[in-house]
Design an enzyme around this catalytic site. Structure first.
Site, PDB file in Angstrom:
ATOM      1  CG  HIS A  37      15.082  48.774  15.206  1.00 38.64           C
ATOM      2  ND1 HIS A  37      14.020  49.442  15.756  1.00 38.64           N
ATOM      3  CD2 HIS A  37      14.747  47.464  15.222  1.00 38.64           C
ATOM      4  CE1 HIS A  37      13.088  48.593  16.096  1.00 38.64           C
ATOM      5  NE2 HIS A  37      13.500  47.373  15.797  1.00 38.64           N
ATOM      6  CD  GLU A 150      24.340  41.372  23.819  1.00 37.79           C
ATOM      7  OE1 GLU A 150      24.321  42.157  24.796  1.00 37.79           O
ATOM      8  OE2 GLU A 150      25.367  40.811  23.419  1.00 37.79           O
ATOM      9  CE  LYS A 151      13.055  45.252  24.604  1.00 38.71           C
ATOM     10  NZ  LYS A 151      12.303  44.541  23.558  1.00 38.71           N
TER      11      LYS A 151
END
Ligand code: PAF
Length: 282
Positions: A37, A150-151
């Site tokens: 994050h 993008e995870k």
């Protein structure tokens, strides 16, 4: 940093930034912040004058048997981390304000097609919940730029499609996955793993890397590759949910000529559902 929980207060700040012609970046989160994050926030800061981060554990995107109640809520620590990074506003609204007429009556946003496949097939209604809350947050923050990891590759594609379909006036950025030293993709759910499970968890990424290497070397028998990968993961103690090789843009099954691929995976380690992906440009 201002901690804002009321929607009218956020709108007032938004009006002031508008007058000052500020570029506003937005990072929506469900909190329990980790380096993944914080890297989204760092990227947002590189592009904008003002950075808004939201923390909202969104009930609409959890299935009835999922971990809504157990989901870690760590607002004081999250606020400290964001303050240290120089975030301008932490927006942490209440469920009753976000779903003022109740979840049953809530108008929703659903991106058809892409929301129903892969993760969407395993978690019915999940992407409807994600698209709806992200749309609401976009309406409140009215950012110029928004940043997503993008995870959650499919989530990113759903949000990009929503922004296009609803002609929303903002640019969506995908930020590469942040990994632990052993390769495990960072996730708030990793803390559910016990030490033995945590030691095994990076195998998911290493198996995806093996698949990646095989495809780069020229293998195109995707079904065989995927089945072998599932078997190997099961032998290592995972319960695979899906392993899919798809076209990166559409998430549809690829032709053998497709140059832009993504391998998407979800697998249970005990009760914890881990997801990961690798993009391949041939
Ligand atoms: O990725 C997440 O944390 C959530 O799905 C999001 C985008 C904040 C929506 O609740």
């Amino acid at each position: 940093m201002q901690l804002v929980s009321e929607i009218p207060q956020l709108r007032e700040l938004r009006r002031e930034w508008q007058v000052q012609s500020k570029v506003i970046a937005f990072v929506p989160t469900m909190g329990n912040l980790h380096q993944g994050h914080l890297n989204l926030v760092r990227e947002a800061k590189r592009h904008a004058d003002v950075v808004v981060v939201s923390i909202f554990v969104n009930p609409m995107q959890f299935g009835p048997d999922e971990d809504l109640d157990a989901y870690p809520r760590t607002l004081p620590n999250d606020a400290k981390l964001l303050q240290e990074l120089g975030v301008d506003v932490l927006f942490a609204p209440k469920v009753c304000d976000m779903y003022a007429r109740g979840l049953e009556q809530q108008t929703f946003v659903e991106v058809p097609g892409i929301s129903y496949m892969i993760c969407g097939a395993s978690r019915p209604g999940h992407f409807r919940g994600v698209a709806t809350i992200v749309c609401k947050l976009f309406n409140m923050v009215q950012p110029n730029l928004a940043f997503f990891g993008e995870k959650d590759f499919q989530q990113l594609q759903v949000i990009k499609a929503m922004v296009t379909d609803l002609s929303m006036n903002l640019k969506v950025f995908g930020v590469p996955t942040t990994r632990e030293n052993d390769g495990l993709a960072m996730s708030s759910r990793n803390q559910y793993l016990d030490p033995a499970q945590r030691a095994l968890a990076p195998v998911l990424y290493s198996k995806l890397q093996e698949l990646n290497a095989a495809i780069v070397k020229g293998r195109r028998d995707y079904t065989n590759l995927v089945n072998a990968c599932k078997t190997e993961l099961a032998e290592q103690g995972f319960k695979p949910d899906y392993i899919e090789i798809r076209a990166a843009d559409s998430l549809m099954p690829p032709s053998h000529e497709e140059k832009n691929l993504v391998i998407l995976a979800a697998a249970f380690m005990g009760k914890t559902r881990l997801i990961d992906n690798i993009q391949i440009k041939l």
